[in-house]
Scaffold this motif. Structure first.
Motif, mmCIF file in Angstrom:
data_model
loop_
_atom_site.group_PDB
_atom_site.id
_atom_site.type_symbol
_atom_site.label_atom_id
_atom_site.label_comp_id
_atom_site.label_asym_id
_atom_site.label_seq_id
_atom_site.Cartn_x
_atom_site.Cartn_y
_atom_site.Cartn_z
ATOM 1 N N TRP A 188 1.018 -1.296 0.006
ATOM 2 C CA TRP A 188 0.087 0.170 -0.088
ATOM 3 C C TRP A 188 0.985 1.211 -0.075
ATOM 4 O O TRP A 188 1.473 1.708 0.923
ATOM 5 C CB TRP A 188 -0.821 0.055 1.355
ATOM 6 N N ASN A 189 0.691 1.988 -0.901
ATOM 7 C CA ASN A 189 1.892 3.199 -1.355
ATOM 8 C C ASN A 189 0.954 4.353 -1.481
ATOM 9 O O ASN A 189 1.329 5.378 -2.008
ATOM 10 C CB ASN A 189 2.734 2.949 -2.504
ATOM 11 N N LYS A 190 -0.083 4.451 -0.725
ATOM 12 C CA LYS A 190 -1.030 5.607 -0.545
ATOM 13 C C LYS A 190 -1.332 6.168 0.835
ATOM 14 O O LYS A 190 -0.992 5.323 1.703
ATOM 15 C CB LYS A 190 -2.410 5.541 -1.293
ATOM 16 N N SER A 191 -1.259 7.608 0.787
ATOM 17 C CA SER A 191 -1.244 8.182 2.182
ATOM 18 C C SER A 191 -2.834 8.173 2.908
ATOM 19 O O SER A 191 -3.167 9.021 3.581
ATOM 20 C CB SER A 191 -0.684 9.357 2.332
ATOM 21 N N TRP A 192 -3.674 7.421 2.110
ATOM 22 C CA TRP A 192 -5.192 7.296 2.464
ATOM 23 C C TRP A 192 -5.690 5.941 2.230
ATOM 24 O O TRP A 192 -4.960 5.178 1.429
ATOM 25 C CB TRP A 192 -5.773 8.279 1.944
ATOM 26 N N PHE A 193 -6.886 5.626 2.897
ATOM 27 C CA PHE A 193 -7.469 4.635 2.526
ATOM 28 C C PHE A 193 -9.102 4.638 2.519
ATOM 29 O O PHE A 193 -9.441 5.918 3.129
ATOM 30 C CB PHE A 193 -7.187 3.419 3.200
ATOM 31 N N LYS A 217 11.003 9.248 3.083
ATOM 32 C CA LYS A 217 10.372 10.614 2.265
ATOM 33 C C LYS A 217 9.698 9.872 1.066
ATOM 34 O O LYS A 217 9.205 10.660 0.246
ATOM 35 C CB LYS A 217 11.330 11.477 1.906
ATOM 36 N N LYS A 218 10.184 8.579 0.417
ATOM 37 C CA LYS A 218 9.639 8.249 -0.719
ATOM 38 C C LYS A 218 8.052 7.566 -0.663
ATOM 39 O O LYS A 218 7.499 7.615 -1.501
ATOM 40 C CB LYS A 218 10.700 7.400 -1.615
ATOM 41 N N TRP A 219 7.969 7.220 0.831
ATOM 42 C CA TRP A 219 6.634 6.495 0.818
ATOM 43 C C TRP A 219 5.405 7.396 0.632
ATOM 44 O O TRP A 219 5.535 8.436 1.316
ATOM 45 C CB TRP A 219 6.552 5.871 2.109
ATOM 46 N N ALA A 220 4.570 6.865 -0.227
ATOM 47 C CA ALA A 220 3.263 7.710 -0.576
ATOM 48 C C ALA A 220 3.557 8.841 -0.953
ATOM 49 O O ALA A 220 2.543 9.786 -0.663
ATOM 50 C CB ALA A 220 2.425 7.485 0.589
ATOM 51 N N ALA A 221 4.593 9.221 -1.581
ATOM 52 C CA ALA A 221 5.034 10.333 -2.177
ATOM 53 C C ALA A 221 4.750 11.026 -3.747
ATOM 54 O O ALA A 221 4.815 12.215 -3.734
ATOM 55 C CB ALA A 221 6.485 10.634 -1.916
ATOM 56 N N GLY A 222 4.208 10.063 -4.454
ATOM 57 C CA GLY A 222 4.032 10.281 -5.702
ATOM 58 C C GLY A 222 2.610 10.919 -5.854
ATOM 59 O O GLY A 222 1.724 11.125 -5.019
ATOM 60 N N PRO A 223 2.093 11.416 -7.275
ATOM 61 C CA PRO A 223 1.103 12.229 -7.272
ATOM 62 C C PRO A 223 -0.105 11.336 -7.370
ATOM 63 O O PRO A 223 -1.380 11.637 -6.973
ATOM 64 C CB PRO A 223 1.157 12.800 -8.826
ATOM 65 N N ASP A 224 0.018 10.170 -7.416
ATOM 66 C CA ASP A 224 -1.247 9.223 -7.477
ATOM 67 C C ASP A 224 -1.348 8.557 -5.822
ATOM 68 O O ASP A 224 -2.602 7.649 -5.937
ATOM 69 C CB ASP A 224 -0.780 7.926 -8.272
ATOM 70 N N ALA A 225 -0.730 9.003 -5.093
ATOM 71 C CA ALA A 225 -0.609 8.554 -3.642
ATOM 72 C C ALA A 225 -1.499 9.385 -2.882
ATOM 73 O O ALA A 225 -1.905 8.954 -1.613
ATOM 74 C CB ALA A 225 0.693 8.210 -3.127
ATOM 75 N N VAL A 226 -1.822 10.621 -3.128
ATOM 76 C CA VAL A 226 -2.477 11.622 -2.362
ATOM 77 C C VAL A 226 -4.051 11.200 -2.269
ATOM 78 O O VAL A 226 -4.454 10.738 -2.966
ATOM 79 C CB VAL A 226 -2.196 13.081 -2.993
ATOM 80 N N PRO A 227 -4.521 12.151 -1.056
ATOM 81 C CA PRO A 227 -5.969 11.667 -0.759
ATOM 82 C C PRO A 227 -6.821 12.251 -1.685
ATOM 83 O O PRO A 227 -6.377 13.470 -2.423
ATOM 84 C CB PRO A 227 -5.920 12.233 0.659
ATOM 85 N N PRO A 228 -8.014 11.942 -2.113
ATOM 86 C CA PRO A 228 -8.918 12.566 -3.028
ATOM 87 C C PRO A 228 -9.289 13.787 -2.463
ATOM 88 O O PRO A 228 -9.512 14.038 -1.340
ATOM 89 C CB PRO A 228 -9.756 11.703 -3.152
ATOM 90 N N SER A 229 -9.816 14.806 -3.338
ATOM 91 C CA SER A 229 -10.409 15.742 -3.130
ATOM 92 C C SER A 229 -11.655 16.144 -3.924
ATOM 93 O O SER A 229 -11.855 15.147 -4.940
ATOM 94 C CB SER A 229 -9.540 17.267 -3.366
ATOM 95 N N PHE A 230 -12.614 17.056 -3.697
ATOM 96 C CA PHE A 230 -13.780 17.216 -4.491
ATOM 97 C C PHE A 230 -13.198 17.454 -6.003
ATOM 98 O O PHE A 230 -12.674 18.412 -6.141
ATOM 99 C CB PHE A 230 -14.603 18.282 -3.795
ATOM 100 N N GLU A 231 -14.097 17.065 -6.898
ATOM 101 C CA GLU A 231 -13.944 17.373 -8.403
ATOM 102 C C GLU A 231 -15.447 17.538 -8.989
ATOM 103 O O GLU A 231 -16.246 16.604 -8.820
ATOM 104 C CB GLU A 231 -13.184 16.307 -9.247
ATOM 105 N N MET A 232 -15.534 18.939 -9.213
ATOM 106 C CA MET A 232 -17.012 19.284 -9.901
ATOM 107 C C MET A 232 -16.996 18.638 -11.224
ATOM 108 O O MET A 232 -16.320 18.979 -12.273
ATOM 109 C CB MET A 232 -17.273 20.538 -9.929
ATOM 110 N N ALA A 233 -18.131 17.981 -11.441
ATOM 111 C CA ALA A 233 -18.397 17.311 -12.802
ATOM 112 C C ALA A 233 -19.204 18.451 -13.536
ATOM 113 O O ALA A 233 -19.826 19.176 -13.080
ATOM 114 C CB ALA A 233 -19.516 16.056 -12.719
ATOM 115 N N GLU A 234 -18.656 18.490 -14.966
ATOM 116 C CA GLU A 234 -18.931 19.433 -15.769
ATOM 117 C C GLU A 234 -20.570 19.363 -16.324
ATOM 118 O O GLU A 234 -20.997 18.007 -16.190
ATOM 119 C CB GLU A 234 -18.255 19.813 -16.989
#
Length: 753
Positions: free
Chosen positions: A710-715, A736-753
């Motif tokens: 598991w290499n994400k900083s959330w579940f 400092k490499k664990w869960a450091a990539g752009p795909d590892a960050v927690p999700p945020s709101f994205e507004m559907a168009e």
């Protein structure tokens, strides 16, 4: 030193070391220290509350804080989490000492969640107490050569004495709510009467009005006196039923033992393993405090509601109240979703009932036993609804809950501490996307604005756009497409008050001008209420929990975002503490401009994860926990708020936190225990394991979720609710490499168009 003192000291030593002479492992309730935080850093201390989980009857010693030199009589029932109580009980052995409330000198006090004892040293009276859910029992050890006088005081109400029984009521909070009592003793008194005009009048059996007191006199030779009582919000008859249902005789040890079992069952929902005794004390004390509220008001299938002043059938669903949602929506309710899903379901249903019972169908904000006090800002009941909905709770009328939430945001004023309908500044908010601040020199004319609490324009704007995001997500689930689009779009309106030059959220007047001059540390008046609310601009800078990713973009990207987080911790108060705290008394627990002492700050240490540096969150969480949450009298940095802050400690000790209530995921921090097993209330368990465990190993080196890397900083909440194991390998230095990539960050709101 007498034998009793020696025993109590030995008991306290035993509890502080964590070892029993028998060698048995301590149970969860043995780790609870109700004294933790009983001396406040500035404002309100924690209260050492004796009660069963979420029960109607709660007590604590009647004094300001731990240092109180006297206790004001003996407690009967707390009617509000913070300092309000009903009735007073006193026992003396000299007629000249009889008065409405006896101020006792005391010693040898012992407080556990299920038991209280104290020695009234000037009176030479020993006191023991144990609670049930709606009743309680006292035992008094007395000097046999003297007569005994028992005084019960209704501070404003009516009491009647007859034989060994007393019954009556007290009016609370403007007299619209009554609390009732039925009390009896195991010895028949030689006389009963009232206390009036400085004397005992045995010819009268009923007292009424302010300090309505009855006095029961027992004969010389009385060595021990047992007293039990029930309370009710319905009637004295119901108070008697509550007592006789719960406490059959006068066996205090049995009541205490039953209470201890109840607490162990609740606290045992999370079992932790680790080497540090004090870590367990802080953890289980915090977990105990999350069970202080809300309280169950159902009595034999009925409940009194102050929201309409009527008695209702509960139809098999308990009715809960006493909740400061502004404090508890962030972590207390999300914790309950995990370990008490049925209770949380009942609480959300209680919110809906409250809305139905009030004149306007509005979700409550600060529901108490006396009704909704509409305190603080925003309408975060919607967050508790969405969080329950998104995490799969059932048995809730989501359509009805949505409408109550929608009405509270659209039809009620957004002005803090107000129950008025929406006015001119609310219409401005809907049109322009922000709550307007007063320009320098502009006088307040809006009738809905509280004279002391002010507009709190930035806090209201940020809080409401989050509430609107919550509404959008519920609307989407209910198929309300137009509402979804409207509220989703409006949830981005935090941008309207973002100052692109300073990168802070900045109050703006109705002409669209940022208020100048302005200092983010201390502008805004008392409590910064003319701009924010209780905390300053440094704290509200991060208050966009539904869209951290966009906040990072507004700040200038990951590196700038992290640099600004660090600058907050680095920036001094900027003036003497006496000046800073005189203006911002809630803003304690400081590390630089960060305040550990107030709920708007709780999610901030986890935000490094969103910028790809979770090691900083791991460091910061452990440091803050060590600095501000300790097993001592000042071990809580600010107002604990009945579970609001304690739930942060519970989550952070486990190693994750719900940064965005309503988004079914958890952001990873730094687990504190070698192993934690969470009973999910659905027959499954979620286990957190730390390999290479040591108290100093706070950094995650690698992780596995159910055996997979598991290499994400959330579940996700789905990962949790299905049960399983989250396994961390820990180390003393950061990976400092664990869960450091752009795909590892927690999700945020994205507004559907």
């Amino acid at each position: 030193m007498n034998l009793k003192s020696a025993f109590i000291i030995s008991l306290l030593v035993f509890l502080s070391t964590g070892y029993a002479m028998s060698g048995k492992v301590l149970s969860p309730v043995d780790y609870v220290n109700p004294y933790m935080g009983n001396i406040s850093h500035l404002l309100v201390p924690t209260y050492p509350t004796v009660h069963l989980p979420n029960s109607m009857l709660r007590v604590y010693p009647e004094r300001g804080d731990y240092t109180g030199n006297k206790v004001n009589g003996l407690p009967v029932v707390v009617t509000s989490h913070r300092g309000s109580s009903a009735f007073n009980l006193s026992v003396v052995q000299n007629a000249v000492e009889v008065k409405p409330v006896v101020k006792y000198s005391y010693d040898d006090e012992v407080i556990k969640p299920y038991y209280y004892s104290v020695y009234l040293d000037e009176q030479n009276i020993g006191v023991e107490f144990a609670p049930s859910h709606q009743s309680a029992i006292y035992e008094f050890s007395l000097l046999p050569e003297k007569p005994v006088y028992m005084i019960l005081n209704s501070r404003n109400g009516e009491l009647t004495a007859k034989g060994n029984a007393v019954w009556g009521y007290q009016k609370i909070d403007g007299y619209s709510t009554h609390i009732y009592i039925y009390l009896e003793t195991d010895i028949t008194p030689v006389s009963e009467g009232i206390y009036s005009d400085g004397r005992i009048d045995a010819s009268e059996k009923k007292a009424s009005g302010k300090n309505a007191c009855v006095v029961l006199q027992y004969p010389s030779g009385t060595k021990d006196l047992g007293l039990r009582y029930g309370i009710s919000f319905i009637s004295t008859e119901q108070a008697k039923k509550n007592l006789l249902r719960e406490i059959k005789g006068y066996n205090l040890k049995q009541v205490a033992a039953e209470g201890r079992d109840v607490w162990n069952e609740k606290l045992g929902k999370i079992a932790v393993t680790g080497d540090v005794f004090n870590d367990k004390v802080v953890f289980y004390t915090s977990l105990y405090r999350t069970y202080e509220r809300m309280i169950n008001l159902s009595e034999d299938g009925r409940y009194y509601s102050a929201f309409d002043g009527k008695i209702h059938e509960d139809n098999g669903t308990p009715f809960y109240t006493d909740d400061w949602i502004w404090d508890t929506y962030r972590a207390t309710h999300p914790l309950r979703v995990i370990i008490e899903p049925q209770m949380e379901t009942d609480m959300v249903n209680s919110f809906i009932r409250m809305a139905e019972q009030m004149p306007e169908f509005w979700m409550p904000t600060f529901p108490e036993v006396t009704g909704d006090s509409r305190r603080m800002n925003s309408n975060h009941g919607v967050a508790t609804v969405l969080d329950s909905y998104a995490k799969g709770l059932s048995g809730i009328d989501w359509e009805k809950a949505y409408m109550a939430c929608r009405n509270a945001i659209m039809d009620k004023t957004l002005a803090p501490w107000s129950a008025k309908k929406a006015g001119e500044i609310d219409r401005f908010f809907k049109q322009h996307g922000y709550f307007p601040a007063l320009a320098p020199g502009e006088k307040e004319t809006a009738p809905e604005v509280h004279s002391f609490e002010k507009r709190q324009p930035v806090a209201v704007t940020l809080g409401t756009v989050y509430d609107e995001w919550c509404l959008s997500q519920i609307a989407k689930r209910l198929g309300k497409t137009d509402d979804y689009k409207y509220f989703a779009k409006h949830s981005l309106n935090y941008r309207t008050i973002f100052n692109p030059e300073t990168k802070f959220f900045h109050p703006k007047d109705k002409e669209g001008n940022f208020i100048e001059p302005f200092d983010y540390s201390w502008s805004g008046g008392l409590g910064a209420r003319e701009a924010y609310g209780e905390n300053n601009g440094w704290v509200y800078r991060w208050d966009v929990p539904h869209n951290i990713a966009d906040l990072i973009k507004l700040m200038g990207g990951n590196e700038r975002f992290i640099a600004e987080l660090e600058r907050m911790y680095d920036t001094p108060l900027g003036q003497g503490k006496y000046s800073f705290y005189a203006q911002l008394p809630d803003h304690t627990g400081n590390v630089g401009q960060f305040s550990m002492a107030n709920e708007p700050s709780l999610h901030i240490p986890y935000l490094y994860n969103y910028a790809g540096e979770p090691w900083r969150t791991q460091k910061r969480i452990r440091t803050l926990m060590d600095q501000w949450f300790r097993n001592d009298l000042m071990g809580v940095p600010g107002d604990e708020d009945g579970g609001g802050m304690s739930a942060f400690v519970v989550f952070s000790s486990l190693g994750f936190y719900p940064v965005t209530p309503g988004l079914p995921m958890y952001v990873i921090g730094s687990p504190r225990f070698e192993k934690a097993v969470v009973n999910l209330g659905n027959g499954k368990k979620f286990t957190i394991v730390c390999r290479n465990y040591a108290p100093e190993n706070k950094y995650i080196q690698s992780a596995k979720l159910n055996g997979k890397e598991w290499n994400k900083s959330w579940f996700s909440h789905k990962d949790l609710e299905q049960g399983g194991t989250l396994e961390f390998t820990m180390g003393k230095q950061a990976n400092k490499k664990w869960a450091a990539g752009p795909d590892a960050v927690p999700p945020s709101f994205e507004m559907a168009e």
